[in-house]
Each structure stands twice: as C-alpha cells, then as structure tokens.
Design a protein around this motif. Sequence first.
Motif, PDB file in Angstrom:
ATOM      1  N   GLY A 207     -54.758 -41.212 -22.658  1.00 56.73           N
ATOM      2  CA  GLY A 207     -55.502 -42.074 -23.170  1.00 56.73           C
ATOM      3  C   GLY A 207     -54.346 -43.393 -23.055  1.00 56.73           C
ATOM      4  N   VAL A 208     -55.217 -44.696 -22.272  1.00 60.17           N
ATOM      5  CA  VAL A 208     -54.721 -45.549 -22.014  1.00 60.17           C
ATOM      6  C   VAL A 208     -54.609 -47.045 -22.642  1.00 60.17           C
ATOM      7  CG1 VAL A 208     -53.051 -46.926 -20.872  1.00 60.17           C
ATOM      8  CG2 VAL A 208     -53.488 -44.574 -19.435  1.00 60.17           C
ATOM      9  N   PHE A 209     -54.441 -47.478 -23.961  1.00 53.84           N
ATOM     10  CA  PHE A 209     -54.902 -48.210 -24.427  1.00 53.84           C
ATOM     11  C   PHE A 209     -54.628 -49.600 -23.951  1.00 53.84           C
ATOM     12  CE2 PHE A 209     -57.391 -46.906 -28.757  1.00 53.84           C
ATOM     13  CZ  PHE A 209     -56.942 -45.832 -28.813  1.00 53.84           C
ATOM     14  N   ASN A 210     -55.453 -50.497 -24.350  1.00 49.65           N
ATOM     15  CA  ASN A 210     -54.637 -51.833 -23.312  1.00 49.65           C
ATOM     16  C   ASN A 210     -56.083 -52.998 -25.278  1.00 49.65           C
ATOM     17  OD1 ASN A 210     -54.598 -54.815 -22.451  1.00 49.65           O
ATOM     18  ND2 ASN A 210     -55.838 -54.081 -21.322  1.00 49.65           N
ATOM     19  N   GLN A 211     -54.720 -53.781 -25.478  1.00 50.61           N
ATOM     20  CA  GLN A 211     -55.676 -54.302 -27.112  1.00 50.61           C
ATOM     21  C   GLN A 211     -56.644 -54.296 -27.124  1.00 50.61           C
ATOM     22  OE1 GLN A 211     -56.221 -57.938 -24.552  1.00 50.61           O
ATOM     23  NE2 GLN A 211     -53.661 -58.328 -24.724  1.00 50.61           N
ATOM     24  N   GLY A 212     -56.389 -52.959 -28.121  1.00 50.54           N
ATOM     25  CA  GLY A 212     -57.545 -51.910 -28.951  1.00 50.54           C
ATOM     26  C   GLY A 212     -58.787 -51.263 -27.449  1.00 50.54           C
ATOM     27  N   ARG A 213     -58.358 -50.608 -26.628  1.00 51.24           N
ATOM     28  CA  ARG A 213     -59.870 -50.546 -25.922  1.00 51.24           C
ATOM     29  C   ARG A 213     -59.196 -49.732 -25.409  1.00 51.24           C
ATOM     30  NH1 ARG A 213     -64.704 -53.815 -26.374  1.00 51.24           N
ATOM     31  NH2 ARG A 213     -63.884 -55.226 -27.085  1.00 51.24           N
ATOM     32  N   PRO A 230     -57.530 -52.171 -13.470  1.00 51.68           N
ATOM     33  CA  PRO A 230     -55.958 -53.230 -13.000  1.00 51.68           C
ATOM     34  C   PRO A 230     -54.787 -52.809 -13.734  1.00 51.68           C
ATOM     35  CG  PRO A 230     -57.867 -54.205 -11.832  1.00 51.68           C
ATOM     36  CD  PRO A 230     -58.655 -53.333 -13.136  1.00 51.68           C
ATOM     37  N   PHE A 231     -55.377 -52.259 -15.500  1.00 44.83           N
ATOM     38  CA  PHE A 231     -54.191 -52.679 -16.425  1.00 44.83           C
ATOM     39  C   PHE A 231     -54.002 -51.078 -16.145  1.00 44.83           C
ATOM     40  CE2 PHE A 231     -52.735 -51.199 -20.478  1.00 44.83           C
ATOM     41  CZ  PHE A 231     -52.149 -52.121 -20.297  1.00 44.83           C
ATOM     42  N   VAL A 232     -54.575 -50.280 -15.917  1.00 45.61           N
ATOM     43  CA  VAL A 232     -53.608 -48.822 -15.566  1.00 45.61           C
ATOM     44  C   VAL A 232     -52.991 -48.794 -14.280  1.00 45.61           C
ATOM     45  CG1 VAL A 232     -54.683 -46.422 -15.606  1.00 45.61           C
ATOM     46  CG2 VAL A 232     -55.581 -47.446 -17.200  1.00 45.61           C
ATOM     47  N   ALA A 233     -53.219 -49.062 -13.899  1.00 45.29           N
ATOM     48  CA  ALA A 233     -52.706 -49.527 -11.989  1.00 45.29           C
ATOM     49  C   ALA A 233     -51.246 -49.987 -12.890  1.00 45.29           C
ATOM     50  CB  ALA A 233     -53.377 -49.908 -11.558  1.00 45.29           C
ATOM     51  N   SER A 234     -51.123 -51.128 -13.146  1.00 41.10           N
ATOM     52  CA  SER A 234     -50.160 -51.383 -13.249  1.00 41.10           C
ATOM     53  C   SER A 234     -49.136 -50.775 -14.568  1.00 41.10           C
ATOM     54  CB  SER A 234     -50.148 -52.745 -14.164  1.00 41.10           C
ATOM     55  OG  SER A 234     -49.399 -54.227 -12.585  1.00 41.10           O
ATOM     56  N   PHE A 235     -49.611 -50.241 -15.589  1.00 42.50           N
ATOM     57  CA  PHE A 235     -49.256 -49.973 -16.458  1.00 42.50           C
ATOM     58  C   PHE A 235     -48.341 -47.863 -16.667  1.00 42.50           C
ATOM     59  CE2 PHE A 235     -49.141 -47.475 -20.765  1.00 42.50           C
ATOM     60  CZ  PHE A 235     -48.507 -48.520 -21.324  1.00 42.50           C
TER      61      PHE A 235
END
Length: 365
Positions: A207-213, A230-235
Amino acid sequence: MNDTLLSLRDVACGYHDQTVVHHLNLNLRAGDIGCLLGSSGCGKTTTLRAIAGFEPVQDGEIRLAGERLSAAGHTLAPEKRRIGMVFQDYALFPHLSVADNVAFGIRKHPDKARITAELLELVNLASLGKRYPHELSGGQQQRVSLARALAPEPLLLLLDEPFSNLDGELRRRLSHEVRDILKSRGTSAILVTHDQEEAFAVCDQVGVFNQGRLEQWDTPYNLYHEPQTPFVASFIGQGYFIRGEMQSPDTVQTELGVIRGNRAYSWQSGSAVDVLLRPDDIVHAPDSPLQAQVLGKTFLGAATLYRLRLPTGTQLESVFPSQTDYAPGQQVGIRVAAAHLVLYPASAAAPANQEDGVRRFSGAA
Ligand SMILES: Nc1ncnc2c1ncn2[C@@H]1O[C@H](COP(=O)(O)OP(=O)(O)OP(=O)(O)O)[C@@H](O)[C@H]1O
C-alpha cells in the motif's frame, strides 16, 4: 471475499481530535504479507498502531477473521486481538535469556519448552538460547523478537520497520529470511517500511501512502506497471512524464513520436495527456533518427542512468547498458520501448518540474 483475514473499511485514525489517516480501505488475504509504504510522517505507524489496538479509530472499522476489533467508540484491547508485534528496536526483555524471551507469551503453555526450541531452530538460534539479549548482534536480536512474536501463534503479525536498525547486506538477507519463515508457517503479516526494495522483496501486496491517504493497495508488479495515480507512478521506481496528445484509445502522439501501448483509454482523440515513462522505457539505439543530448550520467554498475535532453528542451532519463560510455554534450540515438502505456489527464496529473529538469509529480498540496 471469503479468504480475507484483515479488513480495514473507511478507517480514520490519529491522535486526540487530529485525524492523521483518512478513508483507509484495504483487505489482506490469509497467508499474505502486506506492506504499508510511504515517506516519513505519512501515517504508516499510526495505521499499524490502530490495527494493533494501541490507538482507537475515529471512523470506519477494522476486522480480523470476521471479528470487529475497532470501530468508533469500540477498541478491543491489544492483548485480546491475537496479533503479534515486532518492533524496530527489538524491545526484548534485557533480564531474560533468549529462550525465556521467546517463551514469554506462552509462559503457561504445557508445551512451552518444545515450542521455544522449535522456534529457536526456525530462526537459526538453536545454540544461543541461554544467552542474554546484550550478547547478541542486532540481526540475532531481531530474530529473537520474531520468534517471540510467533510463539503464541498470532493470526496476524505486525512488523514496524523491523530491519531499519540493520545495515546493507544483513538487512537484505534478514528480510528475505523473514519472508521465508512467515511463508513456511503461513503467517499473515503487515510490514511498515519506507524502503521500496524491502517492500517488494518481502510483501505480496503493498500500500502506497501519500499524506495520510492510501493511494493504491496492489501487487508490486501492478504498482510499477499499472500505477493508478501520478503520485504512485512517480513514487514507485523512477518515473517522469512527457506531454502527449491522444490519437486513438491506445495511441498517443508525443515529441518522441507515436507511442502505442497495450491498453485502451476512453479520452477523446486530441485530449492532452501526461505520459508516464520510466528510464527502462527509453533504450539506447545508435542508428535511431531520434537523437538526444547527454546532460549527465550516473554509473549504476550493471547499467548507467543517463539524463538526456531532446531538441525541444524536454529532459528524460534512460538506462543504457553499462558498456556504453557517452560524455556530457554528446548526441545519442534513442528509441521508445514502452509496452505499458500509462496516461493521466494533463490537467489533473499536474506533474511539476523538479530541479534536475525532469518532470515528475509534485506531491505538494
Ligand atoms: N503520539 C502522537 N501524538 C500526536 N501526533 C502524532 C503522534 N505520533 C505521530 N503523530 C503524527 O502523526 C503523523 C503520522 O505519523 P506516523 O508515525 O504514523 O508516520 P509514519 O508514516 O510512520 O512516519 P515514519 O516513517 O517517520 O515513522 C505525523 O504528522 C506525526 O507527527
């Protein structure tokens, strides 16, 4: 799904009246190892603590094997959850021997000597049962901690950055070993880490988290090849974006030429999109008419990562075989080799220019 062991439904949790984690949904199948992955402060440990029962949930519910463990106003005590924990700092009892540490959770079990011996064997510490924690290396202490957590046969094991006090090779070796041990016993687990390589090596679902989500809960393969945001793509891995224009459902026109992928999008032809590219999507092709200028390179051993600039000024990254040796300023031939065409609407994706000039996603609010 009937083989779901752990389920989090629309969970919100945090501290006092502050919500740190929002609308969290995930299902872990029995026997699977899941991972909560993200950068510092994104809410991984808070989620793990809510699953363990150390923190209440503010909304939603947590179920384990069908039993409701947490909901707003209801928190089953940690010791009643059949959940084991392994902590980053091992948290062994310093005054107890290795064997007594392992036996701690099964002190009253009639078979505790046999179970302890089997577990010490399992974690490769059979000859060290009489030692004390301070007489062990960090890696050995973490194995004791794992054996101690497994002794009461928990339904679920939670591991909070268990390898981060160990370095390099030992860290890699122990993480593989832990996966093998959990798989051999069919133990389900959730691991918290900020190390992608570790997440991919150990876990079935990440699970990829980004700022609490939680942005995506998926297999490592899908996170890399089918990132939903796009966040997951870059992360995940290295990713960057170039602008494109839809030509047909599976084809996009870019300054690298027409790129055709293996999936269809429903956007109208002519729509502006951002095309995800990874360094392995751009390959070295000496005879290609498509030329780029070398801006810089990083030697990676088996390969070299080049930073390239197209005649239009757009910057790219590309992995070339390590035998290629171009100097900054030289022109090189390249070709696109991307079977997985991953696109986002240009306006919504909002990739941002970073200092190195390659367009990545900016997570800044
Ligand atoms: N006991 C606490 N009281 C109040 N706020 C807290 C508490 N613990 C953590 N937080 C806050 O909650 C947010 C999420 O923290 P959390 O520890 O879950 O992040 P994390 O993803 O595990 O980060 P790290 O990888 O650094 O451990 C942070 O903003 C943090 O400051």
